[in-house]
Structures are given as C-alpha cells and as structure tokens.
Motif scaffolding. Structure first.
Motif, PDB file in Angstrom:
ATOM      1  N   SER A  22      25.679  16.506  91.583  1.00  0.00           N
ATOM      2  CA  SER A  22      26.207  15.614  90.555  1.00  0.00           C
ATOM      3  C   SER A  22      26.111  14.149  90.991  1.00  0.00           C
ATOM      4  O   SER A  22      25.753  13.274  90.194  1.00  0.00           O
ATOM      5  CB  SER A  22      27.665  15.982  90.265  1.00  0.00           C
ATOM      6  OG  SER A  22      28.209  15.106  89.333  1.00  0.00           O
ATOM      7  N   ALA A  23      26.410  13.875  92.246  1.00  0.00           N
ATOM      8  CA  ALA A  23      26.313  12.507  92.760  1.00  0.00           C
ATOM      9  C   ALA A  23      24.864  12.023  92.737  1.00  0.00           C
ATOM     10  O   ALA A  23      24.579  10.873  92.367  1.00  0.00           O
ATOM     11  CB  ALA A  23      26.872  12.425  94.177  1.00  0.00           C
ATOM     12  N   SER A  24      23.940  12.890  93.098  1.00  0.00           N
ATOM     13  CA  SER A  24      22.524  12.515  93.093  1.00  0.00           C
ATOM     14  C   SER A  24      22.028  12.249  91.669  1.00  0.00           C
ATOM     15  O   SER A  24      21.315  11.265  91.429  1.00  0.00           O
ATOM     16  CB  SER A  24      21.696  13.619  93.733  1.00  0.00           C
ATOM     17  OG  SER A  24      20.326  13.330  93.608  1.00  0.00           O
ATOM     18  N   LEU A  25      22.407  13.106  90.747  1.00  0.00           N
ATOM     19  CA  LEU A  25      22.007  12.911  89.352  1.00  0.00           C
ATOM     20  C   LEU A  25      22.625  11.639  88.768  1.00  0.00           C
ATOM     21  O   LEU A  25      21.991  10.940  87.974  1.00  0.00           O
ATOM     22  CB  LEU A  25      22.392  14.124  88.505  1.00  0.00           C
ATOM     23  CG  LEU A  25      21.587  15.402  88.778  1.00  0.00           C
ATOM     24  CD1 LEU A  25      22.138  16.558  87.955  1.00  0.00           C
ATOM     25  CD2 LEU A  25      20.117  15.181  88.489  1.00  0.00           C
ATOM     26  N   GLY A  26      23.854  11.328  89.167  1.00  0.00           N
ATOM     27  CA  GLY A  26      24.513  10.097  88.714  1.00  0.00           C
ATOM     28  C   GLY A  26      23.786   8.857  89.212  1.00  0.00           C
ATOM     29  O   GLY A  26      23.600   7.889  88.464  1.00  0.00           O
ATOM     30  N   ARG A  27      23.371   8.886  90.492  1.00  0.00           N
ATOM     31  CA  ARG A  27      22.620   7.755  91.034  1.00  0.00           C
ATOM     32  C   ARG A  27      21.292   7.570  90.291  1.00  0.00           C
ATOM     33  O   ARG A  27      20.891   6.455  89.955  1.00  0.00           O
ATOM     34  CB  ARG A  27      22.343   7.958  92.524  1.00  0.00           C
ATOM     35  CG  ARG A  27      23.478   7.546  93.420  1.00  0.00           C
ATOM     36  CD  ARG A  27      23.039   7.468  94.872  1.00  0.00           C
ATOM     37  NE  ARG A  27      22.439   8.699  95.366  1.00  0.00           N
ATOM     38  CZ  ARG A  27      23.107   9.723  95.897  1.00  0.00           C
ATOM     39  NH1 ARG A  27      24.417   9.653  96.001  1.00  0.00           N
ATOM     40  NH2 ARG A  27      22.478  10.793  96.314  1.00  0.00           N
ATOM     41  N   ARG A  28      20.618   8.686  90.028  1.00  0.00           N
ATOM     42  CA  ARG A  28      19.334   8.607  89.315  1.00  0.00           C
ATOM     43  C   ARG A  28      19.540   8.089  87.885  1.00  0.00           C
ATOM     44  O   ARG A  28      18.751   7.285  87.394  1.00  0.00           O
ATOM     45  CB  ARG A  28      18.669   9.978  89.286  1.00  0.00           C
ATOM     46  CG  ARG A  28      18.120  10.371  90.645  1.00  0.00           C
ATOM     47  CD  ARG A  28      17.721  11.814  90.725  1.00  0.00           C
ATOM     48  NE  ARG A  28      16.521  12.099  89.961  1.00  0.00           N
ATOM     49  CZ  ARG A  28      16.034  13.315  89.808  1.00  0.00           C
ATOM     50  NH1 ARG A  28      16.647  14.347  90.373  1.00  0.00           N
ATOM     51  NH2 ARG A  28      14.945  13.507  89.119  1.00  0.00           N
ATOM     52  N   TRP A  29      20.589   8.571  87.230  1.00  0.00           N
ATOM     53  CA  TRP A  29      20.840   8.133  85.854  1.00  0.00           C
ATOM     54  C   TRP A  29      21.146   6.634  85.813  1.00  0.00           C
ATOM     55  O   TRP A  29      20.633   5.914  84.960  1.00  0.00           O
ATOM     56  CB  TRP A  29      22.007   8.932  85.264  1.00  0.00           C
ATOM     57  CG  TRP A  29      22.279   8.562  83.841  1.00  0.00           C
ATOM     58  CD1 TRP A  29      21.667   9.049  82.740  1.00  0.00           C
ATOM     59  CD2 TRP A  29      23.229   7.598  83.373  1.00  0.00           C
ATOM     60  NE1 TRP A  29      22.171   8.463  81.614  1.00  0.00           N
ATOM     61  CE2 TRP A  29      23.138   7.564  81.967  1.00  0.00           C
ATOM     62  CE3 TRP A  29      24.153   6.773  84.003  1.00  0.00           C
ATOM     63  CZ2 TRP A  29      23.932   6.741  81.193  1.00  0.00           C
ATOM     64  CZ3 TRP A  29      24.934   5.943  83.231  1.00  0.00           C
ATOM     65  CH2 TRP A  29      24.815   5.937  81.839  1.00  0.00           C
ATOM     66  N   ARG A  30      21.976   6.148  86.750  1.00  0.00           N
ATOM     67  CA  ARG A  30      22.302   4.725  86.789  1.00  0.00           C
ATOM     68  C   ARG A  30      21.072   3.878  87.111  1.00  0.00           C
ATOM     69  O   ARG A  30      20.879   2.805  86.540  1.00  0.00           O
ATOM     70  CB  ARG A  30      23.418   4.458  87.805  1.00  0.00           C
ATOM     71  CG  ARG A  30      24.793   4.856  87.279  1.00  0.00           C
ATOM     72  CD  ARG A  30      25.896   4.404  88.221  1.00  0.00           C
ATOM     73  NE  ARG A  30      25.832   5.037  89.531  1.00  0.00           N
ATOM     74  CZ  ARG A  30      26.305   6.258  89.804  1.00  0.00           C
ATOM     75  NH1 ARG A  30      26.877   6.968  88.847  1.00  0.00           N
ATOM     76  NH2 ARG A  30      26.215   6.749  91.014  1.00  0.00           N
ATOM     77  N   ALA A  31      20.237   4.362  88.007  1.00  0.00           N
ATOM     78  CA  ALA A  31      19.023   3.612  88.346  1.00  0.00           C
ATOM     79  C   ALA A  31      18.087   3.526  87.141  1.00  0.00           C
ATOM     80  O   ALA A  31      17.520   2.462  86.852  1.00  0.00           O
ATOM     81  CB  ALA A  31      18.306   4.272  89.520  1.00  0.00           C
ATOM     82  N   GLU A  32      17.950   4.624  86.416  1.00  0.00           N
ATOM     83  CA  GLU A  32      17.085   4.606  85.238  1.00  0.00           C
ATOM     84  C   GLU A  32      17.687   3.733  84.132  1.00  0.00           C
ATOM     85  O   GLU A  32      16.959   2.994  83.456  1.00  0.00           O
ATOM     86  CB  GLU A  32      16.857   6.025  84.727  1.00  0.00           C
ATOM     87  CG  GLU A  32      15.799   6.088  83.659  1.00  0.00           C
ATOM     88  CD  GLU A  32      15.414   7.504  83.300  1.00  0.00           C
ATOM     89  OE1 GLU A  32      14.901   7.677  82.194  1.00  0.00           O
ATOM     90  OE2 GLU A  32      15.639   8.425  84.102  1.00  0.00           O
ATOM     91  N   ARG A  33      18.996   3.790  83.950  1.00  0.00           N
ATOM     92  CA  ARG A  33      19.660   2.938  82.968  1.00  0.00           C
ATOM     93  C   ARG A  33      19.439   1.467  83.308  1.00  0.00           C
ATOM     94  O   ARG A  33      19.081   0.666  82.446  1.00  0.00           O
ATOM     95  CB  ARG A  33      21.154   3.250  82.936  1.00  0.00           C
ATOM     96  CG  ARG A  33      21.928   2.355  81.977  1.00  0.00           C
ATOM     97  CD  ARG A  33      23.390   2.294  82.318  1.00  0.00           C
ATOM     98  NE  ARG A  33      23.577   1.735  83.662  1.00  0.00           N
ATOM     99  CZ  ARG A  33      24.696   1.831  84.344  1.00  0.00           C
ATOM    100  NH1 ARG A  33      25.732   2.478  83.848  1.00  0.00           N
ATOM    101  NH2 ARG A  33      24.794   1.302  85.541  1.00  0.00           N
ATOM    102  N   ASN A  34      19.625   1.119  84.581  1.00  0.00           N
ATOM    103  CA  ASN A  34      19.417  -0.271  84.999  1.00  0.00           C
ATOM    104  C   ASN A  34      17.964  -0.703  84.815  1.00  0.00           C
ATOM    105  O   ASN A  34      17.684  -1.853  84.480  1.00  0.00           O
ATOM    106  CB  ASN A  34      19.846  -0.458  86.456  1.00  0.00           C
ATOM    107  CG  ASN A  34      21.337  -0.330  86.618  1.00  0.00           C
ATOM    108  OD1 ASN A  34      22.089  -0.407  85.648  1.00  0.00           O
ATOM    109  ND2 ASN A  34      21.784  -0.110  87.847  1.00  0.00           N
ATOM    110  N   PHE A  35      17.030   0.231  85.033  1.00  0.00           N
ATOM    111  CA  PHE A  35      15.619  -0.069  84.823  1.00  0.00           C
ATOM    112  C   PHE A  35      15.357  -0.447  83.366  1.00  0.00           C
ATOM    113  O   PHE A  35      14.728  -1.467  83.081  1.00  0.00           O
ATOM    114  CB  PHE A  35      14.761   1.139  85.217  1.00  0.00           C
ATOM    115  CG  PHE A  35      13.346   1.039  84.748  1.00  0.00           C
ATOM    116  CD1 PHE A  35      12.436   0.251  85.427  1.00  0.00           C
ATOM    117  CD2 PHE A  35      12.918   1.721  83.626  1.00  0.00           C
ATOM    118  CE1 PHE A  35      11.123   0.148  85.001  1.00  0.00           C
ATOM    119  CE2 PHE A  35      11.615   1.623  83.187  1.00  0.00           C
ATOM    120  CZ  PHE A  35      10.710   0.836  83.869  1.00  0.00           C
TER     121      PHE A  35
END
Length: 118
Positions: free
Chosen positions: A37-50
C-alpha cells in the motif's frame, strides 16, 4: 515561471521514472500489505505530481505565447495609428504593383446599378 514549471516538470518526470523502474524489484519483495500500500501510494502521488506539473508547464507555455502575440498586436496597432496620423504628400502619385495609377474610377453603388438594370 516558465523555467520554474519546466524544472518541476523535469523533476517529476525523473521521480516517476525512478519509481516505476524500481517498482518491479520492490513488488517481488513485498509480502506485507502495508508495504504494498505504501509503495502504491508513492507511485500514485508521483504520477499525480507528474500530470499536475505537465499541465502547469503547458499552461505557462500557452500564456507566454499569448503574451507575445498580444504584444505584437499592440505594436502593430500603434504603428497603424502613427501612419494614419501622418498625412500623405499631394505630390506623390499613387502606386500599384504594376505601376502608377492614372485614372481611378469612382466607386459604384451595386444596388443602384441593379435597379437601373431592371
């Protein structure tokens, strides 16, 4: 602002690429749901910021181009006003691309010509 948003966009591209390239190794090691869940959250935030930085950079590019076009339009309007304010000398003959204009016909009223034709 264009430079700053461009740098933010490049930074978010680098961060997103780094997270997606390392995620295959991390996913194999994650047996605990909280880690996944933490890994998916980091990926989601990175993609959102992108996507947010991409939209911001594109918007600043459009705004910068609009500014250039509006500034050029204002310069042209000032030049038109300057030329209209300056009177034409009477001794200069009118010119066309094929040579001097000798006989300029009077303007024709199309409506009147049609009425006469009937």
């Amino acid at each position: 602002m264009l430079v700053i948003s461009g740098l933010a966009f490049l930074s978010s591209c680098r961060t997103t690429a780094a997270l997606y390239s390392s995620s295959a190794k991390e996913d194999a090691m994650m047996n605990v749901p909280n880690m996944l869940s933490a890994s998916l959250g980091r990926r989601w935030r990175a993609e959102r910021n992108f996507w947010l930085s991409a939209l911001t950079f594109f918007s600043w590019c459009v705004l910068a181009r609009l500014y250039v076009v509006v500034r050029r339009l204002a310069q042209l309007n000032d030049r038109i006003e300057e030329l209209q304010a300056k009177p034409l000398p009477e001794d200069i003959p009118l010119q066309s691309p094929t040579g001097p204009i000798k006989d300029v016909p009077e303007p024709v009223d199309v409506v009147e010509e049609l009425k006469k034709a009937k």
